[in-house]
Design a protein around this motif. Sequence first.
Motif, PDB file in Angstrom:
ATOM      1  N   ILE A 236       0.872  -1.174   0.000  1.00 24.75           N
ATOM      2  CA  ILE A 236       0.000   0.000   0.000  1.00 24.75           C
ATOM      3  C   ILE A 236       0.907   1.221   0.000  1.00 24.75           C
ATOM      4  O   ILE A 236       1.712   1.400   0.916  1.00 24.75           O
ATOM      5  CB  ILE A 236      -0.935   0.016   1.220  1.00 24.75           C
ATOM      6  CG1 ILE A 236      -1.842  -1.227   1.209  1.00 24.75           C
ATOM      7  CG2 ILE A 236      -1.783   1.284   1.230  1.00 24.75           C
ATOM      8  CD1 ILE A 236      -2.760  -1.323   2.420  1.00 24.75           C
ATOM      9  N   LEU A 237       0.808   2.048  -1.025  1.00 27.04           N
ATOM     10  CA  LEU A 237       1.676   3.212  -1.177  1.00 27.04           C
ATOM     11  C   LEU A 237       1.047   4.418  -0.484  1.00 27.04           C
ATOM     12  O   LEU A 237      -0.034   4.865  -0.857  1.00 27.04           O
ATOM     13  CB  LEU A 237       1.902   3.508  -2.657  1.00 27.04           C
ATOM     14  CG  LEU A 237       2.805   4.699  -2.985  1.00 27.04           C
ATOM     15  CD1 LEU A 237       4.213   4.477  -2.423  1.00 27.04           C
ATOM     16  CD2 LEU A 237       2.861   4.922  -4.487  1.00 27.04           C
ATOM     17  N   THR A 238       1.730   4.944   0.513  1.00 29.16           N
ATOM     18  CA  THR A 238       1.229   6.083   1.286  1.00 29.16           C
ATOM     19  C   THR A 238       2.102   7.310   1.067  1.00 29.16           C
ATOM     20  O   THR A 238       3.307   7.177   0.878  1.00 29.16           O
ATOM     21  CB  THR A 238       1.200   5.748   2.793  1.00 29.16           C
ATOM     22  OG1 THR A 238       0.878   6.926   3.552  1.00 29.16           O
ATOM     23  CG2 THR A 238       2.557   5.239   3.274  1.00 29.16           C
ATOM     24  N   PRO A 239       1.516   8.514   1.116  1.00 25.63           N
ATOM     25  CA  PRO A 239       2.338   9.722   1.074  1.00 25.63           C
ATOM     26  C   PRO A 239       3.127   9.927   2.362  1.00 25.63           C
ATOM     27  O   PRO A 239       4.036  10.747   2.414  1.00 25.63           O
ATOM     28  CB  PRO A 239       1.319  10.854   0.895  1.00 25.63           C
ATOM     29  CG  PRO A 239       0.046  10.184   0.505  1.00 25.63           C
ATOM     30  CD  PRO A 239       0.085   8.812   1.090  1.00 25.63           C
ATOM     31  N   GLY A 240       2.758   9.205   3.440  1.00 32.52           N
ATOM     32  CA  GLY A 240       3.485   9.326   4.692  1.00 32.52           C
ATOM     33  C   GLY A 240       2.626   9.879   5.814  1.00 32.52           C
ATOM     34  O   GLY A 240       1.455  10.225   5.635  1.00 32.52           O
ATOM     35  N   TYR A 251      -4.128   1.538   9.346  1.00 34.02           N
ATOM     36  CA  TYR A 251      -5.142   0.611   9.853  1.00 34.02           C
ATOM     37  C   TYR A 251      -5.515  -0.424   8.790  1.00 34.02           C
ATOM     38  O   TYR A 251      -5.592  -1.623   9.074  1.00 34.02           O
ATOM     39  CB  TYR A 251      -6.377   1.398  10.286  1.00 34.02           C
ATOM     40  CG  TYR A 251      -7.510   0.527  10.774  1.00 34.02           C
ATOM     41  CD1 TYR A 251      -7.479  -0.018  12.049  1.00 34.02           C
ATOM     42  CD2 TYR A 251      -8.602   0.256   9.960  1.00 34.02           C
ATOM     43  CE1 TYR A 251      -8.514  -0.819  12.504  1.00 34.02           C
ATOM     44  CE2 TYR A 251      -9.644  -0.541  10.401  1.00 34.02           C
ATOM     45  CZ  TYR A 251      -9.592  -1.078  11.677  1.00 34.02           C
ATOM     46  OH  TYR A 251     -10.614  -1.882  12.117  1.00 34.02           O
ATOM     47  N   ILE A 252      -5.724   0.035   7.571  1.00 35.07           N
ATOM     48  CA  ILE A 252      -6.062  -0.880   6.482  1.00 35.07           C
ATOM     49  C   ILE A 252      -4.917  -1.864   6.237  1.00 35.07           C
ATOM     50  O   ILE A 252      -5.142  -3.057   5.982  1.00 35.07           O
ATOM     51  CB  ILE A 252      -6.372  -0.085   5.192  1.00 35.07           C
ATOM     52  CG1 ILE A 252      -7.774   0.540   5.278  1.00 35.07           C
ATOM     53  CG2 ILE A 252      -6.274  -0.961   3.961  1.00 35.07           C
ATOM     54  CD1 ILE A 252      -8.906  -0.453   5.132  1.00 35.07           C
ATOM     55  N   ALA A 253      -3.675  -1.375   6.298  1.00 33.54           N
ATOM     56  CA  ALA A 253      -2.526  -2.260   6.089  1.00 33.54           C
ATOM     57  C   ALA A 253      -2.509  -3.364   7.138  1.00 33.54           C
ATOM     58  O   ALA A 253      -2.262  -4.538   6.818  1.00 33.54           O
ATOM     59  CB  ALA A 253      -1.226  -1.454   6.125  1.00 33.54           C
TER      60      ALA A 253
END
Length: 797
Positions: A236-240, A251-253
């Motif tokens: 899952i790619l997050t902006p941080g 939470y989803i991860a």
Amino acid sequence: MPQRMQSKCVDTQLFARYRPLPGVPDELADAKGAMRAVWTGLIAHMSGLTEAEMGDAFARGDQHLADTGVFFRKYGTNADVGRDWPFSPVPIILPEAEWRGIEAGLIQRADLLEQVVADLYGDNRLVANGHLPASLIAQNPEWLRPMIGVRPRSGHFLHFVAIEIGRGPDGRWWVLSDRTDAPSGAGFALENRVAASRVFPDVFRTANVHRLAGFFRSFRDALEKQRGDLASRVGILTPGPLTDTYYEQAYIARYLGMTLLEGEDLCVENGQLRVRTVEGLAPVDVLWRRMDGIWADPLELREDSQLGTPGLMSAVRQGHVSMVNALGVGVLETQALMAFLPKISQVLTRRPLLLPNVATWWCGQASELAHVRAHANRMMIGPAMATRMPFDSGAPHAVGGQMRGADQTDLNAWLTQNAAGLVGKELVTLSTTPVYENGALVPRPMTLRAFLARTPNGWQVMPGGFARIGASADTSAISMRNGGSVADVWIVGDKPVEAVTMLVAQSAPFVRAKAGPLPSRAADNLFWLGRYVERTEGLLRLVRAYNSRLDEAATAPLLATIHARLNAYGVDVTEAFPKGVTSTLASAVHSASQIRDRFSVDGWAALKDMEKSMARIAKTTEVGSDAASVMSVMLRKIAGFSGLVHENMYRAAGWQFLTIGRSMERAAMMTELLAETTGPRAAAGGLDLTIEVGDSIMVHRQRYAVFTSRESVIDLLALDESNPRSVRFHLDVIARRTDDLAPLRPPGHMKGFVAAVAALQDEMAAHSVYSLDQKALLATHGQILNLSTALHATFMH
């Protein structure tokens, strides 16, 4: 159920005082003012509660959200700017029969959006045939030119879609906006569901509410099936952590068992996407993107992006990674596009939209501009290329003919000067839903965010969603940034529903799953979390020792010694509760915030509780014995946190790095203190101070004479391999954890780090209480600090 619910007059008393807004559709009351049947059970239950019982019920939901650390943050530069999750405990309730109709409209729309975006990056017939203005696409910052001609590896551009809907004056549901680029809110919907079920457990259990787990299980399985390399994992790619929805992404991860990755975690090698881990580069070929596409690659997209991964676009182009959703789909969120979707639906599907748009006019066309100008008092007018509603983005706009958020006050002049860049939307009076305020239910406007996930069997709609509720009758207040709240959405059936879970039926013999590789950035943050927590404890012990000795005038030289030690860490002991201590703990909290997907909910809650306690206590603490007592309280809290982590954290690579950081910091602080208090010019009382700070008073009394000596202190706190406060003990810990990490790297890769640890360990074992003098202690301190650099070079480059 309590006996109180048997009384019909009591059952309905809460509804009897409910006053829907005149002429506005309401979710609780129908057009004739009668309670909708689907609400009966909940309202009966609420009516039977006393005010105190209602407060207790709501507190259960709030406590869950507080314990799990749910928060909402505005995007900014300060990672700690956030506020409590604005949860409204009364859910929105819809009957299953009505929801099925909504589902059909949502699925139709998702299919239409897929066809539109495939055309925009493919044949481009919609523009060529005049169904879309060329300028609306070509000048759109969300239309990513590098994606032209690129067909997603999965065959689809869209895999996860959110659609904002609201009920209009005629009772029909209308689409307010489409969220396709990096849709947020699904994780918050889960947390809202858990909180609501804590508030009304009996009602939830018996009300035939459709569960959410099946939706997430189907999407997780669909993502797993997209993997081309079975050795790879879904990321899952997050902006941080600075993004407003970071908590939800973490939470989803955790919920789906996926790896949360930032752009810096990834690299592209020979066209293949890889994640930097402590085991080396590992393949990632499915990426659920929660970062806006335009920031994903600084080489081909936004060159000023510090969030993306250089070369990611190339990996997509070569078909080596499945992006969920595909890059470039943000163009579908453009506000002006909604003006053309009804006709496009007829062209592409030969069917009208089952869920109509809010009526929209793009002002770049003369007749549409004239219409908007003539009916501005019934419209919201805002940026045509925007992907958010004006009240969400803060952009200049007009509502009901009145300018907002702009210096200019002349609406006609504004329209003339910016026509092609503006869009008009009909102002729709949204339906209201009950909110509990001051002992009564009151109506507030609401919208519902619905979610769709693509599975091998087609689109699946989450049975529920994420509702936003206005703080007042003003529909613009629905934005959480403007003080609105959120609520769970219950889809209620006429018969019992299946209690779906995330578990899947076992079709093969059980095999223990191997832990996935630990990203290097996560290892680094765990390492520093261990160091900062240990440093905080050490500083608390020194501050306590300083304040407990303030009344002893004969210890002035010793106070100067403690003062110098604390100053070296940026701690000013003239402050009753030094800011240097709170800032050190803040650094620990920051490290933990970077790895929320890997850090336990209880661990995070304990860490935040310490931070809040420090902030609260610091306001009233006084220098001297009061400060010493306060430090003791905080030491007990930090001991509880350390015990929680030690007892509960799985002994995988993450725990090894956390433990190494903790041991390295404790050993470094102790060697430094010993060098100061056992040297030839040490202040009187320094030996007793060291035993106290090293929390070894009792064992010293048991093993040695009551009075301390240089030799007894060196032996106990430097050389004793059985004392968890000694330097040698922690060098042994570091060596054991290093041995545990060795299998993660190719043979010989850790040679330098292993050799440095072993050399330091051997040197300490060879020392005696006589040879370990001040010079040797300072040399050992420097070698311990050098281990940090060597560890980083070995695992985290």
